[in-house]
Design a protein around this motif. Structure first.
Motif, PDB file in Angstrom:
ATOM      1  N   PHE A  53      16.309  -0.909  12.241  1.00  0.00           N
ATOM      2  CA  PHE A  53      14.900  -0.819  11.887  1.00  0.00           C
ATOM      3  C   PHE A  53      13.986  -1.641  12.805  1.00  0.00           C
ATOM      4  O   PHE A  53      12.786  -1.703  12.610  1.00  0.00           O
ATOM      5  CB  PHE A  53      14.671  -1.278  10.452  1.00  0.00           C
ATOM      6  N   LEU A 351       2.758  -3.484  -1.123  1.00  0.00           N
ATOM      7  CA  LEU A 351       2.039  -2.780  -0.067  1.00  0.00           C
ATOM      8  C   LEU A 351       0.564  -2.799  -0.445  1.00  0.00           C
ATOM      9  O   LEU A 351       0.161  -2.164  -1.408  1.00  0.00           O
ATOM     10  CB  LEU A 351       2.544  -1.343   0.047  1.00  0.00           C
ATOM     11  N   LEU A 352      -0.226  -3.593   0.288  1.00  0.00           N
ATOM     12  CA  LEU A 352      -1.597  -3.810  -0.150  1.00  0.00           C
ATOM     13  C   LEU A 352      -2.587  -2.792   0.379  1.00  0.00           C
ATOM     14  O   LEU A 352      -3.509  -2.417  -0.295  1.00  0.00           O
ATOM     15  CB  LEU A 352      -2.064  -5.209   0.242  1.00  0.00           C
ATOM     16  N   TYR A 353      -2.450  -2.408   1.613  1.00  0.00           N
ATOM     17  CA  TYR A 353      -3.405  -1.465   2.166  1.00  0.00           C
ATOM     18  C   TYR A 353      -2.643  -0.337   2.818  1.00  0.00           C
ATOM     19  O   TYR A 353      -1.477  -0.461   3.122  1.00  0.00           O
ATOM     20  CB  TYR A 353      -4.333  -2.165   3.166  1.00  0.00           C
ATOM     21  N   GLU A 354      -3.321   0.767   3.037  1.00  0.00           N
ATOM     22  CA  GLU A 354      -2.607   1.915   3.551  1.00  0.00           C
ATOM     23  C   GLU A 354      -2.020   1.649   4.928  1.00  0.00           C
ATOM     24  O   GLU A 354      -2.422   0.730   5.620  1.00  0.00           O
ATOM     25  CB  GLU A 354      -3.524   3.126   3.602  1.00  0.00           C
ATOM     26  N   ASP A 355      -1.033   2.461   5.259  1.00  0.00           N
ATOM     27  CA  ASP A 355      -0.395   2.440   6.570  1.00  0.00           C
ATOM     28  C   ASP A 355       0.725   1.428   6.728  1.00  0.00           C
ATOM     29  O   ASP A 355       1.425   1.441   7.726  1.00  0.00           O
ATOM     30  CB  ASP A 355      -1.396   2.217   7.706  1.00  0.00           C
ATOM     31  N   ALA A 356       0.887   0.516   5.788  1.00  0.00           N
ATOM     32  CA  ALA A 356       2.001  -0.416   5.929  1.00  0.00           C
ATOM     33  C   ALA A 356       3.305   0.325   5.663  1.00  0.00           C
ATOM     34  O   ALA A 356       3.327   1.372   5.049  1.00  0.00           O
ATOM     35  CB  ALA A 356       1.831  -1.570   4.967  1.00  0.00           C
ATOM     36  N   GLN A 357       4.385  -0.272   6.149  1.00  0.00           N
ATOM     37  CA  GLN A 357       5.699   0.369   6.029  1.00  0.00           C
ATOM     38  C   GLN A 357       6.747  -0.652   5.672  1.00  0.00           C
ATOM     39  O   GLN A 357       6.700  -1.772   6.146  1.00  0.00           O
ATOM     40  CB  GLN A 357       6.110   0.874   7.406  1.00  0.00           C
ATOM     41  N   ILE A 358       7.734  -0.240   4.907  1.00  0.00           N
ATOM     42  CA  ILE A 358       8.813  -1.171   4.614  1.00  0.00           C
ATOM     43  C   ILE A 358      10.153  -0.450   4.636  1.00  0.00           C
ATOM     44  O   ILE A 358      10.274   0.665   4.150  1.00  0.00           O
ATOM     45  CB  ILE A 358       8.583  -1.856   3.245  1.00  0.00           C
ATOM     46  N   ASP A 359      11.131  -1.071   5.236  1.00  0.00           N
ATOM     47  CA  ASP A 359      12.505  -0.581   5.186  1.00  0.00           C
ATOM     48  C   ASP A 359      13.351  -1.681   4.570  1.00  0.00           C
ATOM     49  O   ASP A 359      13.284  -2.823   4.987  1.00  0.00           O
ATOM     50  CB  ASP A 359      13.037  -0.285   6.592  1.00  0.00           C
ATOM     51  N   ALA A 360      14.134  -1.315   3.592  1.00  0.00           N
ATOM     52  CA  ALA A 360      14.964  -2.330   2.947  1.00  0.00           C
ATOM     53  C   ALA A 360      16.396  -1.844   2.886  1.00  0.00           C
ATOM     54  O   ALA A 360      16.655  -0.663   2.686  1.00  0.00           O
ATOM     55  CB  ALA A 360      14.454  -2.620   1.546  1.00  0.00           C
ATOM     56  N   VAL A 379       9.553  -1.718  -4.166  1.00  0.00           N
ATOM     57  CA  VAL A 379       8.418  -1.547  -3.280  1.00  0.00           C
ATOM     58  C   VAL A 379       7.304  -0.994  -4.147  1.00  0.00           C
ATOM     59  O   VAL A 379       7.528  -0.036  -4.877  1.00  0.00           O
ATOM     60  CB  VAL A 379       8.743  -0.530  -2.168  1.00  0.00           C
ATOM     61  N   GLY A 380       6.154  -1.607  -4.104  1.00  0.00           N
ATOM     62  CA  GLY A 380       5.109  -1.086  -4.964  1.00  0.00           C
ATOM     63  C   GLY A 380       3.759  -1.688  -4.662  1.00  0.00           C
ATOM     64  O   GLY A 380       3.561  -2.343  -3.639  1.00  0.00           O
ATOM     65  N   GLN A 381       2.842  -1.452  -5.577  1.00  0.00           N
ATOM     66  CA  GLN A 381       1.478  -1.935  -5.416  1.00  0.00           C
ATOM     67  C   GLN A 381       1.174  -2.899  -6.562  1.00  0.00           C
ATOM     68  O   GLN A 381       1.966  -3.053  -7.478  1.00  0.00           O
ATOM     69  CB  GLN A 381       0.490  -0.765  -5.468  1.00  0.00           C
TER      70      GLN A 381
ATOM     71  N   LYS C 379       5.374   9.451   5.370  1.00  0.00           N
ATOM     72  CA  LYS C 379       3.940   9.188   5.437  1.00  0.00           C
ATOM     73  C   LYS C 379       3.128  10.137   4.532  1.00  0.00           C
ATOM     74  O   LYS C 379       2.145   9.752   3.911  1.00  0.00           O
ATOM     75  CB  LYS C 379       3.534   9.375   6.907  1.00  0.00           C
ATOM     76  N   ILE C 407      16.371   1.782   1.973  1.00  0.00           N
ATOM     77  CA  ILE C 407      15.075   2.140   1.417  1.00  0.00           C
ATOM     78  C   ILE C 407      14.068   2.149   2.563  1.00  0.00           C
ATOM     79  O   ILE C 407      13.929   1.150   3.273  1.00  0.00           O
ATOM     80  CB  ILE C 407      14.647   1.112   0.350  1.00  0.00           C
ATOM     81  N   GLU C 408      13.398   3.241   2.771  1.00  0.00           N
ATOM     82  CA  GLU C 408      12.408   3.316   3.848  1.00  0.00           C
ATOM     83  C   GLU C 408      11.126   3.903   3.271  1.00  0.00           C
ATOM     84  O   GLU C 408      11.105   5.050   2.863  1.00  0.00           O
ATOM     85  CB  GLU C 408      12.922   4.197   4.991  1.00  0.00           C
ATOM     86  N   VAL C 409      10.087   3.077   3.232  1.00  0.00           N
ATOM     87  CA  VAL C 409       8.842   3.524   2.621  1.00  0.00           C
ATOM     88  C   VAL C 409       7.741   3.502   3.668  1.00  0.00           C
ATOM     89  O   VAL C 409       7.414   2.455   4.219  1.00  0.00           O
ATOM     90  CB  VAL C 409       8.460   2.617   1.437  1.00  0.00           C
ATOM     91  N   THR C 412       1.954   3.633   1.532  1.00  0.00           N
ATOM     92  CA  THR C 412       1.695   2.465   0.692  1.00  0.00           C
ATOM     93  C   THR C 412       1.493   2.797  -0.775  1.00  0.00           C
ATOM     94  O   THR C 412       1.437   1.908  -1.597  1.00  0.00           O
ATOM     95  CB  THR C 412       0.454   1.687   1.168  1.00  0.00           C
ATOM     96  N   GLY C 414       3.654   4.472  -2.403  1.00  0.00           N
ATOM     97  CA  GLY C 414       5.000   4.712  -2.928  1.00  0.00           C
ATOM     98  C   GLY C 414       5.489   3.585  -3.813  1.00  0.00           C
ATOM     99  O   GLY C 414       5.151   2.424  -3.608  1.00  0.00           O
ATOM    100  N   LYS C 415       6.270   3.952  -4.811  1.00  0.00           N
ATOM    101  CA  LYS C 415       6.890   2.954  -5.676  1.00  0.00           C
ATOM    102  C   LYS C 415       8.391   3.212  -5.692  1.00  0.00           C
ATOM    103  O   LYS C 415       8.820   4.282  -6.086  1.00  0.00           O
ATOM    104  CB  LYS C 415       6.341   3.066  -7.089  1.00  0.00           C
ATOM    105  N   VAL C 416       9.130   2.233  -5.247  1.00  0.00           N
ATOM    106  CA  VAL C 416      10.571   2.404  -5.183  1.00  0.00           C
ATOM    107  C   VAL C 416      11.226   1.228  -5.878  1.00  0.00           C
ATOM    108  O   VAL C 416      10.881   0.077  -5.618  1.00  0.00           O
ATOM    109  CB  VAL C 416      11.044   2.470  -3.710  1.00  0.00           C
TER     110      VAL C 416
END
Lengths: 438, 245, 480
Positions: A53, A351-360, A379-381, C379, C407-409, C412, C414-416
């Motif tokens: 990643f 994830l606070l604002y759009e366009d951010a990304q996360i891989d876990a 992952v959430g808001q 996206k 996990i790939e999100v 923003t 998305g809820k995982v």
């Protein structure tokens, strides 16, 4: 074959001329070994599972020169003032581009039995403390960046807590990258012998506006019945490439409590691996990061449960804004002998604002049956009903967002043992949230 | 029915019971009282065969058989019932299914026929009334998400269904409010008969206001230091355990 | 003889053997794989030209691919030139009566509660011509065709409905997807084809029919299910009865297509021969299963895996359409030297897509059991939701349980949520059961079945019960 090879070669060539005059040191053999390993390994690519990643091609391709003591700029106490912790009661040791700066350091308020000085003071002479331990915990067989760091280890920092010394005042190691377009290789060694206790903070900053490549390695040995608090604060500029490897070895009944706080860096990778090499060990690896703009922050942890009756706790929280990207990989290995292991891992991202990304990628690899292992990843808001509740009570949206975001991070911040550091982390977090909203 | 002779037991090498003597006949209710750590729960667990406890000396005869020879399930099949101090949660296994399986195993072991589903449901409905248990709890997983009181009621309900010869109530009163306590005690009293016996293990006297014991034994540091009638319980309530030391 | 009876006859006499080696009969291709083999298979099956081309293309791609090495399984190298890629089904019964069948096998059937007539089929015993199921099967077929549902071997579909097959085959699992999918695409033997027309709700579990009529279709099975707009179908593959086969490698491909508003429920019970207690023999089960959901569609995978020496499979859902739903429920039990690396992939593309993952792994003996999963929120996938629960249970201290979720999100909103636990069966739970009169083996079986309940309740009723029995049998000897 790949783009990286040319630069790998460049660093190797530099290695050949870099250490003129110090080749007689026993440690130089290790450096040579590390250099040849780095040459063999090259920079990792995303084809390697551990780097899937995080693409470090930009580091591999860039033209960084290797930091040299003679080129390190003069830095005044005033320059580093912003990096000092308010109301700090302990000692501090400062490194500029990886080189010890005596006039900026202030080694006081700690037991005189404790050694706090550059590693290089120990390179001459025979098998001393340093030569016996260096590169034994942070091995470089398969870690290209550790190999690179080891090859260019010049000064570095040694913290030695002898047996039975309990030091309540903290030790603050400050690493500042001050030369632009430069690769610095900070190196730290923390040796805590049996029945001791200490608190060590590593902090990383930049004093230049150009790109830098900071490649740090910290190796830590925690003796029997020993307690070590270890914090890492990274607040470099958004032009820094920061790769860090922290390796820990824990002996029976020891307690290692750590947290890393990441605010800065453009491309950041933190590897932390701990080996629970005895019974009755407790190990805590926490982490908090807040990313903005196009930051890429990758936390990679590995906990090796090798013996029975140990526990590990891992809590990582990330707050992602703008176009930033977060990565978390956490592996827990429970070997066959490690019965009665209790391992908990939790990774939450906001994830606070759009366009951010996360891989876990949390992983459990378990070979013992009488164990309790859990991991959770979310992952959430921010909770909308909570936001509404705040606003219905008259709190403006932005403030509510700050408060709720702080609440998300709170568990890790309040766990910080040292007041000065806690205040600083809290300040930095709120500052980042505020400046984003402004 | 039960003869305990000079019973010693330890857990993880630490001796907890240091020579217990106890004799119980059908129809009797025995209360075992004592301060925390005196070995009350250990005794209850040893009698039901919990393996962590090691019997180091002494004997327990149950209807003439050596009880200590039997596996826990065999003891249960022979009529020993332990109402757990901390009933265990078993996710995914419904209460009713669990109980029917248990009942049929016990019946099988005693040469009786297995009970069919319809007859079983009819029977348990009656027993549920006895402990004022909500029907909804039947189809929930065993003890999962039950409140403290519900768990204890469930224990007594199981006891009512399995009809043991010797019931051991291990701190069944702990964590119960006065109302739940009454329900549990009523259940126990209704189930009492000339053929069966009950051991009530408790720290407090209050349960004994509802379940009147024939004998009271005071356990202290792993030994029964005093035995007497129900009045002994009142004496303990008044003076505490200190006067025994 | 009607074609139905013929079909039944040949199926009834297929290869459920125990402890026997089959001689390769005259109408089998020699071992080895080259272009000629692929052409020969296609020719034997009288396939349309496009199919031959497709197979050849797949074969050429396969030549350039490498065996995947990332699953956490170990096995000796497979010699692909040493395998037979086609042999005609046998025509003569193996046995005259059940008395000749291995009594151990029959004991297992009995424990599973399999009806006598079905036992005969499974064991390869000659079946009475008036066997009840013929009429049952016929009734089924009539009813299905009344509704316009196509359900037949894929080889038959290639003859009768070539356009449908052409349109959808390889549309979810491209021939280039992975090494084994490419191999399957080149040489697949046979499999099932299902098409449910618009708005039709398939009135029966396709399982029952399938169990009787479409057993063993060889080592490279290919299944294609298309649910047209607004339709529903529930399909069950496999069987709880232990299946033995001299083909060590099984590389099946299953493709599901759920068009707008459609729902497909796909259940698997897999009990291939796992090898003996020393890890000798056993099936390698390398399967590619994937479905695609269009708008408002739903695909649900349920699997109970107790067999095979090595299992490698990740039934996946591509949530392409808005508001589509993907589900994965799995029980994977390994014992002795079995290795399982299984899980799912949920790819969220459409808006408001949801996925739910429940995985229960049980490792006993010296086995290794891994969950490997991917939840990817693209996206474009506004408001995607995922919940995953992965639990592992360890029985004994020589086995391993591993969890590798990815996990790939990238959106923003998305809820995982992912949760995983690994533990052993609580001694206190076993003691509690003991105290209520159950012996330890019963207690373990009860607790394990309870642990898997969330998955079992997703199975069609009759199979849920069989699956529970199957799990209990697989657990035998793992306790104490």
């Amino acid at each position: 074959m790949n783009l990286n090879d040319k630069n790998t070669e460049k660093y190797i060539k530099a290695f050949e001329t870099y250490f003129n005059g110090s080749v007689s040191q026993p440690f130089h053999k290790v450096r040579q070994q590390a250099a040849s390993n780095f040459e063999k390994l090259g920079f990792p690519t995303t084809k390697k599972e551990e780097w899937r990643f995080t693409n470090i091609a930009s580091i591999a391709k860039a033209d960084f020169k290797i930091a040299e003591k003679k080129n390190a700029p003069t830095v005044s106490l005033e320059d580093i003032e912003p990096f000092l912790l308010a109301n700090w009661q302990g000692a501090r040791i400062v490194f500029i581009d990886g080189f010890y700066s005596e006039h900026l350091s202030d080694i006081k308020n700690i037991s005189d039995k404790i050694t706090l000085e550059p590693l290089s003071s120990h390179f001459e002479g025979k098998a001393g403390l340093v030569n016996k331990n260096l590169s034994k915990i942070a091995t470089f067989d398969d870690e290209a960046f550790t190999a690179l760091n080891t090859a260019f280890t010049t000064e570095g920092c040694l913290v030695h807590i002898p047996a039975k010394v309990v030091e309540n005042n903290g030790i603050h190691i400050i690493h500042i990258a001050a030369s632009g377009r430069t690769l610095t290789n900070p190196r730290n060694m923390i040796l805590c012998e049996d029945n001791s206790q200490a608190l060590v903070i590593e902090s990383y900053h930049t004093l230049c506006t150009d790109d830098v490549f900071v490649n740090s390695v910290t190796e830590i040995s925690v003796g029997e019945n020993t307690r070590l608090y270890h914090y890492k604060l990274q607040d470099e500029s958004l032009k820094s490439n920061h790769i860090s490897n922290v390796a820990i070895n824990q002996k029976s009944n020891s307690n290692y409590i750590s947290a890393s706080f990441i605010f800065g860096g453009k491309l950041v990778r933190n590897n932390i691996s701990t080996k629970l090499d005895g019974e009755g060990i407790s190990s805590t690896l926490n982490g908090l990061y807040i990313s903005r703009e196009d930051q890429h922050i990758d936390n990679n942890t590995f906990i090796d449960h090798a013996k029975p009756h140990c526990e590990s706790h891992e809590l990582y929280r990330g707050i992602l804004m703008d176009k930033s990207k977060g990565v978390f990989s956490g592996k827990i290995l429970v070997r066959q002998d490690a019965q009665k292991t209790d391992a908990k891992q939790s990774n939450n991202c906001l994830l606070l604002y759009e366009d951010a990304q996360i891989d876990a990628k949390p992983q459990l690899e378990i070979y013992a049956d009488d164990v309790k292992c859990t991991h959770g990843a979310t992952v959430g808001q921010l909770d909308e009903s909570a936001m509404f509740y705040f606003r219905a009570r008259g709190i403006p949206k932005e403030k509510a967002l700050s408060m709720l975001t702080y609440a998300f991070a709170e568990e890790i911040i309040t766990g910080i043992k040292d007041d000065s550091l806690r205040d600083r982390v809290e300040y930095l977090l709120l500052d980042r949230l505020k400046s984003h909203q402004a | 029915m039960l003869e305990v002779k000079d019973l010693k037991a330890s857990i993880a090498g630490k001796e907890i019971l240091r020579g217990i003597n106890l004799s119980i006949k059908p129809g009797e209710v025995h209360a075992i009282m004592g301060p925390n750590g005196s070995g009350k729960s250990t005794l209850a667990n040893v009698l039901s065969g919990r393996e962590e406890y090691e019997v180091t000396a002494g004997s327990v005869s149950y209807f003439g058989d050596d009880l200590l020879e039997f596996a826990p399930e065999e003891r249960a099949q022979k009529g020993i019932f332990l109402a757990f101090q901390y009933p265990v949660e078993i996710p995914g296994v419904s209460n009713v299914y669990f109980l029917r399986t248990a009942l049929n195993e016990i019946r099988k072991a005693n040469g009786e026929e297995e009970i069919d589903a319809a007859a079983f449901l009819k029977m348990i409905r009656k027993k549920m009334e006895l402990v004022e248990m909500e029907k909804a709890l039947l189809n929930r997983s065993v003890n999962e998400g039950f409140s403290g009181g519900e768990k204890k009621r469930n224990e007594i309900f199981q006891m009512a269904v399995l009809e043991p010869k010797l019931a051991i109530l291990d701190e069944t009163d702990s964590g119960l409010d006065i109302d739940a306590l009454r329900v549990v005690a009523d259940g126990v009293n209704t189930l009492k008969s000339k053929e069966n016996a009950t051991i009530v293990v408790t720290h407090y006297q209050r349960l004994l206001d509802y379940i009147i014991p024939d004998f009271v034994h005071v356990l202290y540091k792993g030994q029964i230091v005093k035995s007497g009638g129900k009045e002994l319980a009142f004496e303990l309530e008044e003076k505490g355990y200190d006067w025994l030391k | 003889m009607s074609s139905e009876t013929e079909e039944l006859e040949s199926l009834a006499n297929q290869e459920y053997k125990y402890g026997f080696v089959t001689d390769i009969e005259a109408d089998a291709l020699p071992p080895g794989l080259d272009e000629g083999t692929v052409r020969a298979i296609s020719a034997i099956k009288k396939e349309p030209a496009f199919m031959t081309e497709w197979r050849l293309k797949s074969y050429k791609k396969w030549l350039k691919m490498e065996e995947p090495k990332w699953p956490k399984v170990e096995y000796p190298e497979i010699d692909f030139q040493d395998m037979v890629y086609y042999s005609a089904p046998k025509t003569t019964p193996k046995y005259e009566s059940l008395d000749e069948v291995d009594p151990e096998l029959l004991k297992t059937y009995k424990k599973l509660g399999i009806p006598l007539e079905e036992q005969k089929i499974l064991a390869g015993v000659a079946v009475d011509a008036v066997f009840d199921s013929v009429s049952v099967a016929t009734t089924f077929k009539e009813k299905l065709s009344e509704l316009g549902i196509i359900f037949c071997p894929i080889s038959e579909a290639l003859q009768n409905h070539p356009d449908l097959v052409k349109k959808y085959l390889g549309s979810v699992v491209p021939a280039t997807d992975n090494f084994y999918a490419a191999l399957n695409s080149a040489v697949f033997s046979d499999g099932s084809f299902v098409y449910v027309p618009k708005g039709v709700r398939c009135p029966m579990e396709l399982s029952t029919y399938f169990r009787i009529n479409a057993q063993n279709t060889g080592q490279f099975e290919r299944t294609l299910i298309v649910a047209d707009e607004g339709s529903y179908v529930s399909y069950l593959e496999g069987c709880t009865a232990p299946q033995r086969d001299e083909n060590q490698l099984h590389a099946a491909v299953v493709e599901l297509i759920a068009l707008k508003d459609a729902e497909i429920k796909y259940s698997t019970v897999q009990n291939w021969y796992p090898g003996d207690e020393n890890g000798k023999g056993g099936i390698y089960n390398f399967v590619t299963k994937r479905g695609i959901c269009h708008e408002n569609a739903k695909i649900s995978w349920t699997q109970v895996e107790t067999g095979s020496a090595i299992t490698w499979k990740y039934p996946s859902v591509i949530l392409k359409g808005d508001n589509s739903i993907g589900e994965f429920y799995s029980v994977a039990m390994t014992n002795n030297y079995q290795q399982a690396d299984t899980g799912t992939k949920m790819i969220h593309i459409g808006k408001n897509t949801k996925s739910n993952i429940v995985s229960k792994g049980i490792s006993a003996g010296k086995s290794n059991n891994s969950y490997r999963g991917l939840v990817k929120v693209m996206k474009s996938a506004e408001n995607a939701r995922n919940f995953s629960q992965c639990d592992s249970l360890l029985i004994g201290d020589k086995c391993g349980a591993h969890t590798f979720p990815y996990i790939e999100v990238n959106n923003t909103s998305g809820k995982v949520e992912h949760e995983a636990t690994t533990s052993k069966i609580g001694e206190d739970q076993i003691f509690y059961c003991n105290q209520r009169g159950l012996d330890t083996e019963q207690a373990v079986s009860l607790i394990v079945n309870g642990y898997c309940k969330e998955v079992f309740r997703e199975l069609p009723m009759e199979f849920a019960i069989e699956a529970q029995n199957l799990l209990s049998i697989s657990l035998e000897g793992s306790v104490g």
